[in-house]
Design an enzyme around this catalytic site. Structure first.
Site, mmCIF file in Angstrom:
data_model
loop_
_atom_site.group_PDB
_atom_site.id
_atom_site.type_symbol
_atom_site.label_atom_id
_atom_site.label_comp_id
_atom_site.label_asym_id
_atom_site.label_seq_id
_atom_site.Cartn_x
_atom_site.Cartn_y
_atom_site.Cartn_z
ATOM 1 N N SER A 95 0.815 -1.211 0.000
ATOM 2 C CA SER A 95 0.000 0.000 0.000
ATOM 3 C C SER A 95 0.850 1.264 0.000
ATOM 4 O O SER A 95 0.413 2.311 -0.490
ATOM 5 C CB SER A 95 -0.945 -0.002 1.207
ATOM 6 O OG SER A 95 -0.226 -0.157 2.421
ATOM 7 N N ASP A 265 -2.608 6.735 11.800
ATOM 8 C CA ASP A 265 -1.833 5.954 10.832
ATOM 9 C C ASP A 265 -0.488 6.648 10.635
ATOM 10 O O ASP A 265 -0.406 7.683 9.976
ATOM 11 C CB ASP A 265 -2.600 5.869 9.506
ATOM 12 C CG ASP A 265 -1.885 5.013 8.471
ATOM 13 O OD1 ASP A 265 -0.676 4.764 8.623
ATOM 14 O OD2 ASP A 265 -2.534 4.609 7.484
ATOM 15 N N HIS A 268 1.419 5.339 6.487
ATOM 16 C CA HIS A 268 1.129 5.905 5.163
ATOM 17 C C HIS A 268 1.273 7.428 5.173
ATOM 18 O O HIS A 268 1.352 8.047 6.237
ATOM 19 C CB HIS A 268 -0.270 5.477 4.721
ATOM 20 C CG HIS A 268 -0.407 4.001 4.566
ATOM 21 N ND1 HIS A 268 -0.810 3.173 5.595
ATOM 22 C CD2 HIS A 268 -0.172 3.182 3.507
ATOM 23 C CE1 HIS A 268 -0.824 1.915 5.174
ATOM 24 N NE2 HIS A 268 -0.432 1.893 3.910
#
Length: 289
Positions: A95, A265, A268
């Site tokens: 990702s 998070d 990312h």
């Protein structure tokens, strides 16, 4: 009589001799940053649209990577599209690589007519099968070396240095422990709005042993592999993660909502932001090796 250098595929020039584009510092630049607006790129997944999901500051968008002693070439979308005409560029990974891929799409899409571009997602067919396999636990470095050596063998068998280029990006760091950069003991990237200024900073999530291992294996390859070292410069950017400013896959509990650090998070990255610089470095090493 000088030795003539072999021209590598896609190259149109060279980086200044003695300049390490991966060694430098982050500088505030309101004149060229951001390279695009979040709202103007429809291809950014909701997991990466920090402004849309309520991030109150935009400072993370205005930092530009400045190598010591030289500068990165200005990213020219029209030039890149023309040079890659009739060819394919593959981003292979997880990702995080998808984030860099979307960054590249955002950097290019504005110069492409609307009727000449499209994006589609084909759902992966996921099948779970329970069966017996022998699993051998290995030291991380040993397992990584095995994987990298196999990758190099594949590259040597399947690529032509006169037609193909192979570029490998180093690991992306995360910022789960703010105490590592002098912050609160129980904090992370949540509410961080400025880069780390200590040039020697290195977080616990990035293994220098893996970096050295990769360089060792690549040095034995019969096919040149360009190493894109984004780890150190990304280590400084505790401010650039999506944090809590993203679409959540499942509803948050009251306990989570009461403690944003618990669901931030810190892996990312927001777009536009840090991963645009990854693509500027890719652009530099692709066309100015």
């Amino acid at each position: 009589m000088g030795v003539e250098k072999n021209k590598v595929p896609f190259a149109v020039g060279e980086t200044e001799e003695g300049c390490d584009v991966f060694s430098g510092k982050w500088v505030w630049d309101e004149s060229t940053r951001p390279l695009y607006d979040e709202s103007e790129c429809p291809y950014i997944q909701p997991q990466l649209t920090c402004q849309e999901h309520g991030r109150p500051d935009k400072g993370y968008q205005f930092w530009r990577w400045q190598p010591h002693g030289c500068s990165l070439p200005s990213f020219n979308a029209t030039f890149m599209l023309e040079k890659l005409r009739g060819k394919r560029m593959l981003f292979v990974g997880d990702s995080l690589n998808r984030g860099q891929y979307v960054s590249m799409v955002c950097l290019l899409h504005s110069v492409i007519p609307e009727n000449a571009k499209s994006m589609k997602t084909i759902d992966s067919l996921t099948i779970f099968t329970a069966k017996e396999k022998e699993i051998e636990e290995m030291v991380t470095e040993d397992a990584y070396r095995m994987a990298i050596e196999n990758m190099v063998k594949w590259v040597e068998r399947n690529t032509d240095p006169k037609k193909n280029r192979v570029l490998f990006t180093s690991m992306s760091p995360y910022h789960e422990k703010s105490i590592e950069w002098g912050g609160e003991p129980n904090g992370n990237c949540y509410n961080q709005t400025t880069p780390i200024e200590d040039p020697t900073y290195w977080g616990s999530g990035s293994r220098k042993s893996i970096m050295e291992l990769i360089k060792q294996v690549f040095s034995t390859s019969n096919v040149p592999i360009t190493f894109i070292n984004i780890t150190q410069l990304s280590e400084y950017r505790k401010d650039a993660h999506t944090s809590i400013y993203k679409k959540q896959w499942s509803p948050l509990t009251e306990e989570q909502l009461a403690n944003p650090v618990s669901y931030a998070d810190c892996v990312h990255w927001c777009l536009p932001g840090l991963q645009d610089t990854w693509n500027e470095l890719l652009y530099t090493k692709l066309f100015y090796p």
